[in-house]
Write an enzyme that holds these catalytic residues in place. Structure first.
Site, PDB file in Angstrom:
ATOM      1  N   ARG A 113      -0.796  28.043 -49.561  1.00 47.25           N
ATOM      2  CA  ARG A 113      -0.144  29.312 -49.886  1.00 47.25           C
ATOM      3  C   ARG A 113       0.230  29.425 -51.353  1.00 47.25           C
ATOM      4  NH1 ARG A 113       4.879  28.617 -46.303  1.00 47.25           N
ATOM      5  NH2 ARG A 113       4.509  26.541 -47.137  1.00 47.25           N
ATOM      6  N   GLN A 162      25.937  32.512 -66.979  1.00 47.96           N
ATOM      7  CA  GLN A 162      24.958  33.588 -67.102  1.00 47.96           C
ATOM      8  C   GLN A 162      23.548  33.021 -67.027  1.00 47.96           C
ATOM      9  OE1 GLN A 162      25.937  35.376 -70.907  1.00 47.96           O
ATOM     10  NE2 GLN A 162      24.534  34.082 -72.000  1.00 47.96           N
ATOM     11  N   VAL A 163      22.640  33.865 -66.593  1.00 49.83           N
ATOM     12  CA  VAL A 163      21.219  33.554 -66.574  1.00 49.83           C
ATOM     13  C   VAL A 163      20.545  34.579 -67.476  1.00 49.83           C
ATOM     14  CG1 VAL A 163      19.148  33.332 -65.146  1.00 49.83           C
ATOM     15  CG2 VAL A 163      21.390  32.678 -64.204  1.00 49.83           C
ATOM     16  N   ARG A 182      12.762  31.477 -82.908  1.00 48.81           N
ATOM     17  CA  ARG A 182      14.150  31.815 -82.575  1.00 48.81           C
ATOM     18  C   ARG A 182      14.978  30.558 -82.769  1.00 48.81           C
ATOM     19  NH1 ARG A 182      14.958  36.549 -78.811  1.00 48.81           N
ATOM     20  NH2 ARG A 182      12.889  37.393 -78.396  1.00 48.81           N
ATOM     21  N   HIS A 226      20.398  27.907 -82.967  1.00 51.72           N
ATOM     22  CA  HIS A 226      21.661  28.502 -82.532  1.00 51.72           C
ATOM     23  C   HIS A 226      22.551  27.512 -81.792  1.00 51.72           C
ATOM     24  CE1 HIS A 226      18.900  32.241 -82.181  1.00 51.72           C
ATOM     25  NE2 HIS A 226      19.327  32.113 -83.419  1.00 51.72           N
ATOM     26  N   LYS A 231      23.224  24.677 -72.297  1.00 55.82           N
ATOM     27  CA  LYS A 231      22.066  25.478 -71.901  1.00 55.82           C
ATOM     28  C   LYS A 231      21.081  24.581 -71.159  1.00 55.82           C
ATOM     29  CE  LYS A 231      22.271  28.013 -76.258  1.00 55.82           C
ATOM     30  NZ  LYS A 231      21.584  28.232 -77.529  1.00 55.82           N
ATOM     31  N   HIS A 261      19.905  24.797 -80.937  1.00 56.87           N
ATOM     32  CA  HIS A 261      18.673  24.984 -80.177  1.00 56.87           C
ATOM     33  C   HIS A 261      17.834  26.102 -80.785  1.00 56.87           C
ATOM     34  CE1 HIS A 261      16.314  27.018 -76.994  1.00 56.87           C
ATOM     35  NE2 HIS A 261      15.938  25.771 -76.787  1.00 56.87           N
ATOM     36  N   TYR A 278      17.032  30.885 -69.289  1.00 54.52           N
ATOM     37  CA  TYR A 278      18.181  30.071 -69.675  1.00 54.52           C
ATOM     38  C   TYR A 278      19.264  30.138 -68.601  1.00 54.52           C
ATOM     39  CZ  TYR A 278      16.866  30.354 -74.696  1.00 54.52           C
ATOM     40  OH  TYR A 278      16.252  30.278 -75.920  1.00 54.52           O
ATOM     41  N   ARG A 290      18.910  37.453 -88.961  1.00 56.85           N
ATOM     42  CA  ARG A 290      19.982  36.460 -88.785  1.00 56.85           C
ATOM     43  C   ARG A 290      19.435  35.045 -88.905  1.00 56.85           C
ATOM     44  NH1 ARG A 290      22.146  34.430 -83.222  1.00 56.85           N
ATOM     45  NH2 ARG A 290      23.724  32.971 -83.914  1.00 56.85           N
TER      46      ARG A 290
END
Length: 178
Positions: free
Chosen positions: A23, A46-47, A59, A62, A72, A119, A132, A167
């Site tokens: 499957r 949070q996701v 990116r 951070h 994270k 990260h 995340y 940024r």
């Protein structure tokens, strides 16, 4: 779930459990109870999902500072990225060091990033997406960045940068602001 300690303290690469048959497959990406058993932060506040249209998109780097640090855990669900981590914890034995790992859709690997580790990532192919799990809400006043091209850190990015935010392009150089 398999766990591999990466060169930075508290940063681990998680391998998933997959059950497959005619499957398709069922994948357990992250087991929060296993993280807790390892002494890692299993909280999820949070996701989030990050989509990236073009290879070479960058990116990062951070992180959030006290009292709003965050953990994270992330993985790639489409495409492929070079995920990069820099230790910005002044009291850490690996302070100023960086490591990287390639995450690709279907490889079943996730990176767990503790507080005090910056990260970022660069997309290796077009249409790359990451998911995340983040332990704390984003707090704009606690958000910090480290310049992705800082010569002191010396991250070896694999591709020319095709897209980057203002940024990230203008982030401060080493040492990071706390």
């Amino acid at each position: 779930m398999t766990i591999e300690q990466l060169p930075l303290a508290g940063v681990v690469l998680l391998g998933d459990d997959v059950a497959a048959d005619e499957r398709g497959s069922f994948r357990r990406n992250v087991d929060l109870a296993d993280l807790e058993l390892l002494g890692l932060d299993p909280r999820v506040s949070q996701v989030s999902t990050a989509t990236n249209a073009v290879a070479g998109t960058l990116r990062g780097m951070h992180f959030q500072v006290a009292p709003h640090e965050e953990t994270k855990t992330l993985w790639c669900i489409h495409g492929s990225v070079l995920d990069v981590l820099v230790d910005v914890r002044p009291d850490s034995m690996t302070y100023g060091s960086w490591c990287s790992v390639t995450l690709s859709a279907g490889d079943g690997r996730a990176v767990h990033v503790p507080p005090g580790v910056a990260h970022g990532y660069q997309t290796l192919v077009d249409d790359s997406t990451l998911v995340y799990l983040i332990s704390a809400p984003h707090h704009a006043e606690s958000a910090r960045s480290l310049l992705w091209s800082d010569p002191t850190v010396g991250i070896a990015w694999p591709l020319p940068v095709t897209r980057i935010s203002d940024r990230d392009a203008e982030a401060p150089q080493w040492p990071p602001a706390h």
